[in-house]
Design a protein around this motif. Structure first.
Motif, PDB file in Angstrom:
ATOM      1  N   PRO A 118      -0.574  35.622 -32.261  1.00 38.83           N
ATOM      2  CA  PRO A 118       0.498  34.945 -33.006  1.00 38.83           C
ATOM      3  C   PRO A 118       1.114  33.783 -32.230  1.00 38.83           C
ATOM      4  CG  PRO A 118       1.171  37.159 -32.346  1.00 38.83           C
ATOM      5  CD  PRO A 118      -0.287  37.055 -32.091  1.00 38.83           C
ATOM      6  N   LEU A 119       1.166  33.892 -30.908  1.00 39.84           N
ATOM      7  CA  LEU A 119       1.702  32.795 -30.098  1.00 39.84           C
ATOM      8  C   LEU A 119       0.769  31.593 -30.124  1.00 39.84           C
ATOM      9  CD1 LEU A 119       3.020  34.778 -26.992  1.00 39.84           C
ATOM     10  CD2 LEU A 119       4.279  34.073 -29.028  1.00 39.84           C
ATOM     11  N   GLN A 120      -0.526  31.855 -30.047  1.00 39.50           N
ATOM     12  CA  GLN A 120      -1.501  30.767 -30.077  1.00 39.50           C
ATOM     13  C   GLN A 120      -1.437  30.009 -31.400  1.00 39.50           C
ATOM     14  OE1 GLN A 120      -5.630  31.941 -30.147  1.00 39.50           O
ATOM     15  NE2 GLN A 120      -6.286  30.080 -29.121  1.00 39.50           N
ATOM     16  N   ARG A 121      -1.236  30.743 -32.494  1.00 39.83           N
ATOM     17  CA  ARG A 121      -1.235  30.104 -33.806  1.00 39.83           C
ATOM     18  C   ARG A 121      -0.141  29.040 -33.902  1.00 39.83           C
ATOM     19  NH1 ARG A 121      -2.159  33.774 -38.995  1.00 39.83           N
ATOM     20  NH2 ARG A 121      -3.997  34.133 -37.707  1.00 39.83           N
ATOM     21  N   LYS A 122       0.986  29.272 -33.259  1.00 37.67           N
ATOM     22  CA  LYS A 122       2.077  28.293 -33.293  1.00 37.67           C
ATOM     23  C   LYS A 122       2.253  27.560 -31.961  1.00 37.67           C
ATOM     24  CE  LYS A 122       4.790  30.143 -37.107  1.00 37.67           C
ATOM     25  NZ  LYS A 122       6.133  30.533 -37.607  1.00 37.67           N
ATOM     26  N   GLU A 123       1.297  27.765 -31.060  1.00 38.13           N
ATOM     27  CA  GLU A 123       1.300  27.104 -29.753  1.00 38.13           C
ATOM     28  C   GLU A 123       2.614  27.325 -29.014  1.00 38.13           C
ATOM     29  OE1 GLU A 123       0.115  23.028 -30.202  1.00 38.13           O
ATOM     30  OE2 GLU A 123      -1.943  23.560 -30.743  1.00 38.13           O
ATOM     31  N   ILE A 124       3.068  28.591 -29.032  1.00 34.69           N
ATOM     32  CA  ILE A 124       4.273  28.986 -28.296  1.00 34.69           C
ATOM     33  C   ILE A 124       3.844  29.451 -26.909  1.00 34.69           C
ATOM     34  CG2 ILE A 124       6.211  30.600 -28.213  1.00 34.69           C
ATOM     35  CD1 ILE A 124       5.976  30.773 -31.305  1.00 34.69           C
ATOM     36  N   PRO A 125       4.307  28.802 -25.835  1.00 39.49           N
ATOM     37  CA  PRO A 125       3.881  29.226 -24.498  1.00 39.49           C
ATOM     38  C   PRO A 125       4.454  30.581 -24.108  1.00 39.49           C
ATOM     39  CG  PRO A 125       5.536  27.495 -24.338  1.00 39.49           C
ATOM     40  CD  PRO A 125       5.186  27.624 -25.794  1.00 39.49           C
ATOM     41  N   LEU A 126       3.661  31.331 -23.349  1.00 39.47           N
ATOM     42  CA  LEU A 126       4.072  32.630 -22.830  1.00 39.47           C
ATOM     43  C   LEU A 126       4.175  32.523 -21.313  1.00 39.47           C
ATOM     44  CD1 LEU A 126       4.422  35.792 -23.018  1.00 39.47           C
ATOM     45  CD2 LEU A 126       1.943  35.917 -22.717  1.00 39.47           C
ATOM     46  N   PHE A 127       5.323  32.903 -20.766  1.00 37.44           N
ATOM     47  CA  PHE A 127       5.507  32.925 -19.318  1.00 37.44           C
ATOM     48  C   PHE A 127       5.584  34.369 -18.847  1.00 37.44           C
ATOM     49  CE2 PHE A 127       7.262  28.898 -20.744  1.00 37.44           C
ATOM     50  CZ  PHE A 127       6.692  27.992 -19.853  1.00 37.44           C
ATOM     51  N   VAL A 128       4.933  34.643 -17.735  1.00 34.45           N
ATOM     52  CA  VAL A 128       5.027  35.945 -17.080  1.00 34.45           C
ATOM     53  C   VAL A 128       5.663  35.694 -15.730  1.00 34.45           C
ATOM     54  CG1 VAL A 128       3.804  37.985 -16.267  1.00 34.45           C
ATOM     55  CG2 VAL A 128       2.963  36.758 -18.278  1.00 34.45           C
ATOM     56  N   LYS A 129       6.861  36.271 -15.519  1.00 29.15           N
ATOM     57  CA  LYS A 129       7.624  35.976 -14.308  1.00 29.15           C
ATOM     58  C   LYS A 129       8.142  37.259 -13.662  1.00 29.15           C
ATOM     59  CE  LYS A 129       9.318  31.411 -15.762  1.00 29.15           C
ATOM     60  NZ  LYS A 129      10.512  30.530 -15.779  1.00 29.15           N
ATOM     61  N   SER A 130       8.549  37.118 -12.402  1.00 30.91           N
ATOM     62  CA  SER A 130       9.123  38.233 -11.658  1.00 30.91           C
ATOM     63  C   SER A 130      10.609  38.330 -11.922  1.00 30.91           C
ATOM     64  CB  SER A 130       8.882  38.043 -10.154  1.00 30.91           C
ATOM     65  OG  SER A 130       9.671  38.954  -9.407  1.00 30.91           O
ATOM     66  N   PHE A 131      11.073  39.520 -12.300  1.00 35.29           N
ATOM     67  CA  PHE A 131      12.512  39.692 -12.506  1.00 35.29           C
ATOM     68  C   PHE A 131      13.272  39.707 -11.180  1.00 35.29           C
ATOM     69  CE2 PHE A 131      10.725  44.091 -12.944  1.00 35.29           C
ATOM     70  CZ  PHE A 131      11.283  44.661 -11.809  1.00 35.29           C
ATOM     71  N   LEU A 132      12.553  39.764 -10.058  1.00 38.39           N
ATOM     72  CA  LEU A 132      13.193  39.700  -8.743  1.00 38.39           C
ATOM     73  C   LEU A 132      13.358  38.261  -8.266  1.00 38.39           C
ATOM     74  CD1 LEU A 132      11.270  42.637  -7.031  1.00 38.39           C
ATOM     75  CD2 LEU A 132      13.560  42.689  -8.047  1.00 38.39           C
ATOM     76  N   GLU A 133      12.550  37.351  -8.804  1.00 34.86           N
ATOM     77  CA  GLU A 133      12.604  35.935  -8.429  1.00 34.86           C
ATOM     78  C   GLU A 133      12.556  35.104  -9.707  1.00 34.86           C
ATOM     79  OE1 GLU A 133       9.098  36.175  -5.922  1.00 34.86           O
ATOM     80  OE2 GLU A 133      10.349  35.954  -4.138  1.00 34.86           O
ATOM     81  N   PRO A 134      13.637  35.149 -10.495  1.00 35.79           N
ATOM     82  CA  PRO A 134      13.604  34.586 -11.851  1.00 35.79           C
ATOM     83  C   PRO A 134      13.420  33.077 -11.922  1.00 35.79           C
ATOM     84  CG  PRO A 134      15.826  35.278 -11.278  1.00 35.79           C
ATOM     85  CD  PRO A 134      14.927  35.804 -10.205  1.00 35.79           C
ATOM     86  N   LEU A 135      13.695  32.363 -10.847  1.00 38.24           N
ATOM     87  CA  LEU A 135      13.563  30.910 -10.887  1.00 38.24           C
ATOM     88  C   LEU A 135      12.183  30.424 -10.453  1.00 38.24           C
ATOM     89  CD1 LEU A 135      17.091  29.810  -9.590  1.00 38.24           C
ATOM     90  CD2 LEU A 135      16.297  30.134 -11.942  1.00 38.24           C
ATOM     91  N   ASN A 136      11.337  31.342  -9.975  1.00 38.42           N
ATOM     92  CA  ASN A 136       9.955  30.961  -9.647  1.00 38.42           C
ATOM     93  C   ASN A 136       9.166  30.714 -10.930  1.00 38.42           C
ATOM     94  OD1 ASN A 136      10.623  31.227  -6.998  1.00 38.42           O
ATOM     95  ND2 ASN A 136       9.230  32.927  -6.549  1.00 38.42           N
ATOM     96  N   PRO A 137       8.151  29.829 -10.880  1.00 42.10           N
ATOM     97  CA  PRO A 137       7.464  29.431 -12.119  1.00 42.10           C
ATOM     98  C   PRO A 137       6.619  30.511 -12.765  1.00 42.10           C
ATOM     99  CG  PRO A 137       6.423  28.423 -10.197  1.00 42.10           C
ATOM    100  CD  PRO A 137       7.692  29.051  -9.713  1.00 42.10           C
ATOM    101  N   GLY A 138       6.105  31.475 -11.974  1.00 43.34           N
ATOM    102  CA  GLY A 138       5.258  32.523 -12.543  1.00 43.34           C
ATOM    103  C   GLY A 138       3.973  31.970 -13.114  1.00 43.34           C
TER     104      GLY A 138
END
Length: 418
Positions: A266-286
């Motif tokens: 469903p994300l691909q269909r609307k080209e919505i980016p998905l980010f996977v990040k660390s909740f311990l380092e929330p400002l890192n790009p992941g």
């Protein structure tokens, strides 16, 4: 509007819930849907309740008490006084759980499972929502079952996208923060609770993003992003900075545990980016999953699935394994809810590696023996490697008994006995 999803590991204790506040404060997002999973291993604890409901009624009350005590410990670490309204709300939910277990006479395991296990998400979101309110983060608590409408295929329900989208757009404001449950839905006929399959909270986040045309989805985990291998089993891992939708779908299909298989389409269909990040380092790009480069860096990706079953079939009368034979096999695999991980066939044999997660191997084997000569190996391990090098496959299978190997342009799969 953006969608954040916090998994069980991120809210496993009081410190984890406090860290959700830290993440929201660090990212400074104002318009959010926040999807929360059950806390820690609570789904497993509630599965014990389900098991006791069917098999050991004398242990049922104690297993429910374990659920209650776990959450009470978290509450005591978050709220200064037991007079806080959250205690009453959790007690009401526990009372509902006990009432259901007392009233229900159903022997439908999947139905009971969904009604019971759902309390993990209902309790976790109640706690998180109340804690956010107390710390100045205003939010609206949303029962996801009023939004995500499904069929009655308990434990792996299928979403009715049209009615779900209408409900989400009606109930979720475009401004502010909404806190809701992952994993859950409700079937249309009787409004009974359904679940979207294990790890379905990622899918929930994607459903909301799709229906709200969100800017992005972020999955917060205890790893820095998507790694090229599971650090529990591989000593050296590398962070993948960017993955294309197609590559991520392939990895998910083969069982990469970081992203749920149904999340990405469903994300691909609307080209919505998905980010996977660390909740311990929330400002890192992941890691970003989206349009563009296939894989950055372009390295081998390893997926491991333990406790699989390898089944090998041949005909009893030495005839060829033709389409009519294989069609019957697939029908029975579906009937007994076996998840197929690998297929290999020749003129006279057919092999399949399956995940026996519903414990239906014995009746399946009995059915197969009516038509075929059957061999099988339980407790095998399936390795799937994308973009592999021959030296890596050699090292992977060293000192292991290789039962089956299959190779295509981009993927090598090996079934081994450890």
């Amino acid at each position: 509007m953006k969608v954040f999803k916090f998994g069980g590991a991120s809210v496993k204790d009081a410190e984890g819930v406090k860290n959700v506040v830290a993440v929201l404060e660090a990212t400074r997002e104002q318009n959010l849907v926040v999807v929360i999973s059950a806390m820690g291993k609570m789904t497993n604890a509630l599965e014990v309740v389900v098991s006791n409901f069917f098999k050991d009624e004398s242990a049922l009350e104690a297993s429910v008490s374990d659920v209650y005590d776990y959450h009470m410990k978290i509450l005591s670490g978050l709220f200064a006084t037991t007079s806080h309204p959250v205690y009453g709300k959790i007690n009401v939910l526990i009372k509902e759980l006990k009432g259901f277990l007392k009233r229900s006479k159903s022997r439908n395991h999947a139905f009971i499972y969904d009604q019971v296990v759902s309390f993990g998400e209902l309790i976790s979101t109640t706690i998180v929502s109340e804690y956010l309110q107390d710390h100045g983060i205003k939010n609206i608590f949303l029962d996801v079952r009023s939004c995500i409408h499904t069929d009655a295929n308990y434990r792996d329900a299928n979403v009715n996208w049209e009615s779900t989208q209408q409900a989400i757009q009606e109930k979720v404001g475009k401004k502010g923060i909404t806190v809701t449950q992952g994993f859950l839905g409700s079937e249309s006929t009787n409004n009974f609770t359904t679940t979207l399959g294990r790890e379905g909270s990622d899918y929930t986040a994607a459903i909301f993003a799709y229906c709200l045309n969100a800017d992005s989805v972020t999955i917060w985990k205890d790893v820095p992003g998507v790694l090229n291998a599971d650090p529990r089993y591989f000593s050296k891992t590398t962070l993948l900075n960017h993955i294309s939708y197609r590559e991520a779908i392939e990895l998910a299909f083969y069982g990469a545990s970081v992203i749920h298989p149904k999340t990405l389409q469903p994300l691909q269909r609307k080209e919505i980016p998905l980010f996977v990040k660390s909740f311990l380092e929330p400002l890192n790009p992941g890691t970003c999953v989206g349009k563009g480069v296939l894989l950055n860096p372009l390295i081998s990706c390893f997926i491991l699935k333990k406790n699989q079953v390898l089944i090998s079939l041949s005909s009893l009368d030495f005839s060829f394994m033709m389409e009519n034979h294989i069609g019957d096999v697939f029908r029975w695999l579906h009937e007994f809810k076996m998840k197929v991980e690998l297929i290999q066939n020749s003129a006279i044999s057919f092999s399949v590696c399956v995940d026996n997660k519903y414990d239906t191997l014995e009746p399946l084997l009995a059915k197969l023996r009516e038509r075929f000569k059957v061999k099988w190996n339980e407790g095998v391990t399936l390795y799937t490697v994308r973009h592999s090098k021959p030296s890596e496959i050699k090292a992977l299978t060293e000192n292991k008994q290789v039962l089956l190997k299959q190779e295509s342009r981009e993927t090598v799969q090996v079934v081994v006995k450890e």
